[in-house]
Write an enzyme that holds these catalytic residues in place. Structure first.
Site, PDB file in Angstrom:
ATOM      1  N   LEU A  13      39.757  52.705  34.063  1.00 15.78           N
ATOM      2  CA  LEU A  13      39.671  52.776  35.475  1.00 15.78           C
ATOM      3  C   LEU A  13      38.378  53.208  36.088  1.00 15.78           C
ATOM      4  O   LEU A  13      37.789  53.831  35.382  1.00 15.78           O
ATOM      5  CB  LEU A  13      40.828  53.805  36.092  1.00 15.78           C
ATOM      6  CG  LEU A  13      42.282  52.987  36.029  1.00 15.78           C
ATOM      7  CD1 LEU A  13      43.418  54.128  36.544  1.00 15.78           C
ATOM      8  CD2 LEU A  13      42.654  51.579  36.428  1.00 15.78           C
ATOM      9  N   CYS A  14      37.913  52.931  37.471  1.00 15.48           N
ATOM     10  CA  CYS A  14      37.085  53.326  37.945  1.00 15.48           C
ATOM     11  C   CYS A  14      36.769  54.766  37.665  1.00 15.48           C
ATOM     12  O   CYS A  14      37.581  55.461  37.721  1.00 15.48           O
ATOM     13  CB  CYS A  14      36.975  53.037  39.320  1.00 15.48           C
ATOM     14  SG  CYS A  14      35.485  53.401  40.306  1.00 15.48           S
ATOM     15  N   PRO A  15      35.437  55.035  37.244  1.00 16.98           N
ATOM     16  CA  PRO A  15      34.172  54.393  37.195  1.00 16.98           C
ATOM     17  C   PRO A  15      33.821  53.927  35.668  1.00 16.98           C
ATOM     18  O   PRO A  15      32.812  53.471  35.583  1.00 16.98           O
ATOM     19  CB  PRO A  15      33.181  55.320  37.661  1.00 16.98           C
ATOM     20  CG  PRO A  15      33.497  56.553  37.373  1.00 16.98           C
ATOM     21  CD  PRO A  15      35.239  56.547  37.391  1.00 16.98           C
ATOM     22  N   ASP A  40      40.348  46.588  35.644  1.00 19.72           N
ATOM     23  CA  ASP A  40      40.232  47.736  36.743  1.00 19.72           C
ATOM     24  C   ASP A  40      40.395  46.923  37.991  1.00 19.72           C
ATOM     25  O   ASP A  40      39.285  46.040  38.036  1.00 19.72           O
ATOM     26  CB  ASP A  40      39.085  48.760  36.607  1.00 19.72           C
ATOM     27  CG  ASP A  40      39.025  49.530  37.690  1.00 19.72           C
ATOM     28  OD1 ASP A  40      39.990  49.603  38.376  1.00 19.72           O
ATOM     29  OD2 ASP A  40      37.907  50.164  38.008  1.00 19.72           O
TER      30      ASP A  40
END
Length: 78
Positions: A13-15, A40
């Site tokens: 997931l981000c980042p 993501d």
């Protein structure tokens, strides 16, 4: 299209997908192409923004289905 290196960022997931791309691109030769595979949902915004801000060229983006696939050409200067 041909690419030089690949990152499988599925499940991250981000980042993290962008951070992994940034790190790998730093070690690649100018003009080399990185294939980034991600799941993501934020990557559809994050990857193009990262490329625009860092000077790398987003040469292709397949975002309609999962996984998403991005081809990024490393900028020509460091």
């Amino acid at each position: 299209m041909r690419w030089d290196e690949e990152i499988d960022a599925t499940g991250l997931l981000c980042p993290l997908p962008v951070l992994k791309a940034r790190k790998r691109l730093k070690s690649m030769a100018p003009g080399a192409v990185l294939r980034l595979v991600a799941t993501d949902p934020a990557a559809v915004v994050d990857v193009p923004h990262f490329c625009a801000e860092s000077g790398h060229e987003l040469i292709a983006a397949q975002t309609e289905a999962e996984p998403q696939v991005y081809l990024i050409r490393r900028r020509s200067t460091a």
